[in-house]
Enzyme design. Structure first.
Site, PDB file in Angstrom:
ATOM      1  N   ARG A 144      -1.823  -1.835   3.119  1.00  0.00           N
ATOM      2  CA  ARG A 144      -1.517  -3.109   3.618  1.00  0.00           C
ATOM      3  C   ARG A 144      -2.780  -3.770   4.219  1.00  0.00           C
ATOM      4  O   ARG A 144      -2.625  -5.135   3.791  1.00  0.00           O
ATOM      5  CB  ARG A 144      -0.267  -2.965   4.652  1.00  0.00           C
ATOM      6  CG  ARG A 144       0.181  -4.495   5.258  1.00  0.00           C
ATOM      7  CD  ARG A 144       1.192  -4.270   6.156  1.00  0.00           C
ATOM      8  NE  ARG A 144       0.547  -4.002   7.559  1.00  0.00           N
ATOM      9  CZ  ARG A 144       1.208  -4.220   8.766  1.00  0.00           C
ATOM     10  NH1 ARG A 144       2.494  -4.817   8.656  1.00  0.00           N
ATOM     11  NH2 ARG A 144       0.610  -4.269   9.726  1.00  0.00           N
ATOM     12  N   HIS A 158      14.386  -1.132  -0.217  1.00  0.00           N
ATOM     13  CA  HIS A 158      13.964  -0.067  -0.013  1.00  0.00           C
ATOM     14  C   HIS A 158      14.826   0.754   0.752  1.00  0.00           C
ATOM     15  O   HIS A 158      15.350   1.866   0.091  1.00  0.00           O
ATOM     16  CB  HIS A 158      12.531  -0.036   0.730  1.00  0.00           C
ATOM     17  CG  HIS A 158      11.374  -0.677   0.134  1.00  0.00           C
ATOM     18  ND1 HIS A 158      11.009  -0.436  -1.180  1.00  0.00           N
ATOM     19  CD2 HIS A 158      10.801  -1.601   0.518  1.00  0.00           C
ATOM     20  CE1 HIS A 158      10.034  -1.431  -1.499  1.00  0.00           C
ATOM     21  NE2 HIS A 158       9.721  -2.177  -0.498  1.00  0.00           N
ATOM     22  N   ASP A 174       8.295  -4.972  -7.176  1.00  0.00           N
ATOM     23  CA  ASP A 174       7.621  -5.111  -5.883  1.00  0.00           C
ATOM     24  C   ASP A 174       6.382  -5.381  -6.063  1.00  0.00           C
ATOM     25  O   ASP A 174       5.816  -6.467  -6.056  1.00  0.00           O
ATOM     26  CB  ASP A 174       7.736  -3.770  -5.068  1.00  0.00           C
ATOM     27  CG  ASP A 174       7.387  -3.839  -3.714  1.00  0.00           C
ATOM     28  OD1 ASP A 174       7.236  -4.813  -3.217  1.00  0.00           O
ATOM     29  OD2 ASP A 174       7.747  -2.637  -2.992  1.00  0.00           O
TER      30      ASP A 174
END
Length: 467
Positions: free
Chosen positions: A90, A280, A331
């Protein structure tokens, strides 16, 4: 001689996968808005009717996309920390997001949507959270980046559900946002104003507008309540998507904050129903699986991204045991291929359970057929669009395989689909694709393939170039 107008809005297939299963000699007819008004099995093709080159499948909805992330797919596959994880990935993603411009976003998304169409996706749910300029200052037109995505979808010809993301905090307990999250941050009132601004634009394009509270760690309880109420006042049917229970750290942090697990907290504090997509939902207890499925919400499973990020494995048999609905998304776009998402989903279940053909059903023992029908139905629900299969009242979103492809040749139709999903052949078996009755892919290629690819490469190079 010009073809009859109705013939031009029809397609004949020797084999077609309908919501009820495989059918022979199927004639599909749609109106000027691209909506199917007749599906006739055991038909004879009227003279001049186009004929599909192989089995006709329903178009697959892609229920979770972060378009800009396609441009750095494959560029984070090196060890940056002693134990890399979603969280270290991330940080790298944030660095890339900081450099996106409206022009680069549109170019990246256009190419991505072309790729999706060539890979069997006919619609996309765009979970859009990069809202502001590079220093976090809102653009003069607050919808600048949203409109870049809408233009990209329109150029490529893919159906889109736009989901502007509400993002306010960096962690549970209303922790202040990080500096590298400045481009994402909106107040709840500001988000509702954006939705009002976008409503007529999306309606004119035939798109659907919804809302994505990013996650429980990024949206405090009061903001979540107000945002859902505000969206419902604008459109009671608008879809709502949320990241939930993707990582074990997220679960631990939620328990430390509230005493509850994320899905448990959400079901106790939000009006979760069939409008919701739980993206998810990887780490749930058996009770959460049962309660989540009972709401009618769709589980948004992103198998290749979840594998890429080391998220974990969703317990699909347990979800299905309680009647849960599901769909697939690409995604982060480590992979853009509808068939490969289905393959990865089935294979992770096999690895987890040490069984084969896990997602076959009593009524559909063929795994690829069963998965396709379920993913299309769940994806359509999550998208809030009439794209639930080749049926009257649905949009004519369809994919035709090439029956002469070496992996498919001389097989029965259901085996062609199985080979398409599980055969792992080097070239795509997709020949043609229609979105709302408009042919967007022919001979395996989109008309914008070359120009969109070139623009994507230029945008990627500019975005990853050093300052």
């Amino acid at each position: 001689m010009a073809l009859d107008h109705n013939v031009q809005r029809s397609l004949f297939a020797a084999d077609a996968l309908l919501p009820t299963g495989w059918a022979r000699n199927v004639l599909v007819q749609w109106d000027g808005a691209g909506r199917i008004f007749a599906v006739t099995a055991d038909a004879t093709a009227p003279q001049g009717t186009p004929v599909a080159p192989g089995p006709l499948l329903p178009g697959m909805p892609n229920l979770h996309s972060h378009a800009f992330q396609r441009a750095f797919a494959g560029l984070t596959e090196y060890r940056a920390e002693s134990e890399d994880s979603f969280w270290s990935w991330r940080n790298l993603m944030y660095r890339f997001a900081a450099r996106i411009t409206p022009e680069s976003l549109e170019a990246i998304a256009t190419w991505l949507y072309v790729e999706m169409l060539e890979a069997g996706y006919t619609s996309v749910c765009e979970f859009h959270y990069v809202h502001h300029d590079q220093d976090g200052t809102p653009y003069a037109d607050d919808a600048t980046l949203s409109q870049a995505l809408l233009r990209a979808a329109q150029s490529a010809g893919i159906g889109i559900t736009l989901l502007p993301v509400l993002y306010q905090t960096s962690g549970f307990g209303a922790r202040p946002p990080r500096a590298d999250q400045a481009r994402f941050i909106r107040s709840t009132d500001n988000m509702l104003s954006l939705l009002e601004r976008l409503a007529p634009v999306t309606q004119a394009q035939g798109a659907v507008l919804g809302l994505a509270p990013h996650s429980l760690r990024a949206v405090p309880p009061d903001s979540l309540t107000a945002a859902v109420q505000g969206l419902t006042a604008l459109n009671p049917q608008a879809p709502i998507h949320i990241h939930i229970a993707e990582q074990t750290q997220e679960v631990d942090d939620c328990i430390a904050w509230s005493g509850q697990r994320p899905v448990q907290w959400l079901l106790d504090h939000a009006p979760v129903d069939k409008r919701w997509c739980l993206v998810h939902a990887t780490h749930m207890t058996p009770d959460e699986y049962a309660a989540g499925a009972r709401t009618g919400a769709v589980a948004g499973i992103c198998p290749t991204t979840e594998a890429n990020l080391g998220d974990g494995i969703f317990d699909m048999p347990l979800w299905l045991q309680h009647g849960g609905r599901w769909g697939v998304g690409s995604d982060s776009h480590a992979c853009v291929n509808a068939a490969e998402e289905l393959l990865m989903l089935e294979y992770t279940q096999r690895l987890s359970l040490r069984q084969r053909n896990v997602l076959a059903t009593a009524t559909q023992p063929d795994v690829a057929t069963a998965m396709t029908l379920q993913a299309v139905a769940g994806g359509a629900q999550a998208a809030g669009r009439a794209v639930g299969g080749i049926a009257v009242g649905q949009l004519a979103d369809m994919v035709a395989l090439n029956a002469q492809h070496v992996a498919l040749r001389d097989l029965p139709a259901h085996s062609m689909l199985s080979s398409h999903v599980f055969g792992s052949h080097r070239t795509s078996a997709i020949d043609s694709l229609w979105v709302a009755g408009v042919r967007r892919v022919s001979g395996g290629r989109h008309a914008l393939h070359e120009s969109a690819a070139q623009a994507f490469v230029a945008a990627r190079s500019a975005t990853i170039a050093p300052n």
